[in-house]
Design a protein around this motif. Structure first.
Motif, mmCIF file in Angstrom:
data_model
loop_
_atom_site.group_PDB
_atom_site.id
_atom_site.type_symbol
_atom_site.label_atom_id
_atom_site.label_comp_id
_atom_site.label_asym_id
_atom_site.label_seq_id
_atom_site.Cartn_x
_atom_site.Cartn_y
_atom_site.Cartn_z
ATOM 1 N N TYR A 288 0.858 -1.146 0.085
ATOM 2 C CA TYR A 288 -0.004 0.210 0.002
ATOM 3 C C TYR A 288 0.825 1.456 -0.019
ATOM 4 C CZ TYR A 288 -3.782 3.113 1.802
ATOM 5 O OH TYR A 288 -4.807 3.832 1.953
ATOM 6 N N THR B 279 -10.394 3.663 -0.290
ATOM 7 C CA THR B 279 -9.193 2.729 0.006
ATOM 8 C C THR B 279 -9.647 1.446 0.574
ATOM 9 O OG1 THR B 279 -7.509 2.839 1.624
ATOM 10 C CG2 THR B 279 -9.451 3.840 2.485
ATOM 11 N N SER B 280 -8.751 0.549 0.434
ATOM 12 C CA SER B 280 -9.030 -0.952 0.712
ATOM 13 C C SER B 280 -8.473 -1.055 2.181
ATOM 14 C CB SER B 280 -8.791 -2.026 -0.164
ATOM 15 O OG SER B 280 -7.296 -1.906 -0.207
ATOM 16 N N SER B 281 -7.511 -0.384 2.536
ATOM 17 C CA SER B 281 -6.914 -0.725 3.867
ATOM 18 C C SER B 281 -7.830 -0.491 4.902
ATOM 19 C CB SER B 281 -5.639 0.344 4.028
ATOM 20 O OG SER B 281 -5.223 0.159 5.140
ATOM 21 N N ASP B 282 -7.746 -1.382 5.869
ATOM 22 C CA ASP B 282 -8.673 -1.263 7.285
ATOM 23 C C ASP B 282 -8.262 -0.391 8.242
ATOM 24 O OD1 ASP B 282 -10.409 -1.863 8.824
ATOM 25 O OD2 ASP B 282 -10.343 -4.049 9.046
ATOM 26 N N VAL B 283 -8.234 1.057 7.821
ATOM 27 C CA VAL B 283 -7.511 1.844 8.783
ATOM 28 C C VAL B 283 -8.526 2.294 9.762
ATOM 29 C CG1 VAL B 283 -8.621 3.660 7.274
ATOM 30 C CG2 VAL B 283 -6.482 4.347 8.519
ATOM 31 N N HIS C 23 -7.335 -0.232 12.380
ATOM 32 C CA HIS C 23 -6.021 -0.061 12.891
ATOM 33 C C HIS C 23 -6.068 1.287 13.882
ATOM 34 C CE1 HIS C 23 -4.047 -2.108 9.123
ATOM 35 N NE2 HIS C 23 -4.717 -2.911 10.006
ATOM 36 N N TYR D 14 -4.279 7.120 5.397
ATOM 37 C CA TYR D 14 -3.794 6.170 6.395
ATOM 38 C C TYR D 14 -3.052 7.272 7.257
ATOM 39 C CZ TYR D 14 -2.337 2.225 8.735
ATOM 40 O OH TYR D 14 -1.894 0.964 9.712
ATOM 41 N N ALA E 31 0.782 -4.227 8.471
ATOM 42 C CA ALA E 31 0.419 -3.452 7.378
ATOM 43 C C ALA E 31 1.411 -3.216 6.531
ATOM 44 C CB ALA E 31 -0.109 -2.080 7.743
ATOM 45 N N LEU F 115 2.861 -1.110 4.399
ATOM 46 C CA LEU F 115 3.013 0.377 3.615
ATOM 47 C C LEU F 115 4.194 0.515 3.031
ATOM 48 C CD1 LEU F 115 0.366 0.524 5.432
ATOM 49 C CD2 LEU F 115 1.181 2.945 5.957
ATOM 50 N N TRP G 174 -0.786 8.521 -0.505
ATOM 51 C CA TRP G 174 -2.029 8.171 0.387
ATOM 52 C C TRP G 174 -2.596 9.471 1.047
ATOM 53 C CZ3 TRP G 174 2.127 5.034 2.429
ATOM 54 C CH2 TRP G 174 2.552 5.455 3.576
#
Length: 203
Positions: free
Chosen positions: A3, A64-68, A71, A101, A110, A112, A120
């Protein structure tokens, strides 16, 4: 994957009669059976980077697909919050800091690429922010109703089906647009919170 992620290929690349390794061929899949009489093939599937800020007509969408959300929720402390406000407040961190993020150091696990941290960043505040998370699904107004945050959840959960979101964005009222033109208003409220319907559906 790392990411942020660059755009994916949305055209099938032919190599000696076969698709090149790694290409998705989404364009051919989407347009199957939809060729027009003139042979034109309007593009209906667009592959974009992750994360991405895109504009469709007058609507700016951040994805965004990150599970921010998960987190941030794992690393924060809070007290005396109004009932039901926690997830919306966590989502506001992304908008306040203009980042997909806004957590440093990143959560354990993660992937990154810190050398590309500028990718981002949010270039502007989106009208709709889509942030899939394992936390409870929701669609909420934040920042005074100027942004709608949607957590559609995960499409699969283990061996069972998960959830997804269906969004309908209605156009601005014609009367309001004509009035703005007559009065010479260069800017007007788009009333996004009154034009969007979000349904969270279970598979």
């Amino acid at each position: 994957s790392v990411y942020p992620q660059p755009p994916l290929v949305d055209l099938e690349v032919k190599t000696k009669g076969a698709a090149a390794f790694g290409s998705l061929g989404l364009h051919a899949v989407e347009m199957a059976g939809r060729e027009t009489s003139t042979g034109n093939r309007p593009k209906r599937v667009h592959c974009v980077s992750n994360p991405c800020t895109l504009r469709i007509n007058d609507v700016t969408i951040g994805v965004t697909s990150s599970d921010v959300l998960f987190h941030i929720s794992s690393d924060e402390t809070n007290a005396n919050l109004p009932p039901g406000s926690r997830l919306a407040r966590i989502a506001e961190h992304l908008l306040h800091q203009r980042s997909y993020y806004p957590l440093f150091p990143p959560a354990k696990g993660a992937c990154l690429d810190l050398a590309r941290y500028k990718e981002w960043e949010m270039p502007c505040r989106p009208d709709i922010l889509i942030v899939p998370s394992r936390l409870a699904t929701f669609a909420k107004e934040v920042m005074g109703g100027s942004t709608i945050v949607v957590n559609p959840g995960e499409l699969t959960k283990g061996t069972t089906g998960g959830t997804y979101a269906v969004m309908d964005v209605h156009p601005m009222e014609r009367e309001g647009l004509e009035k703005a033109v007559r009065e010479g208003d260069e800017e007007m409220e788009h009333g996004m919170k009154d034009r969007v319907r979000v349904d969270i559906k279970r598979i």
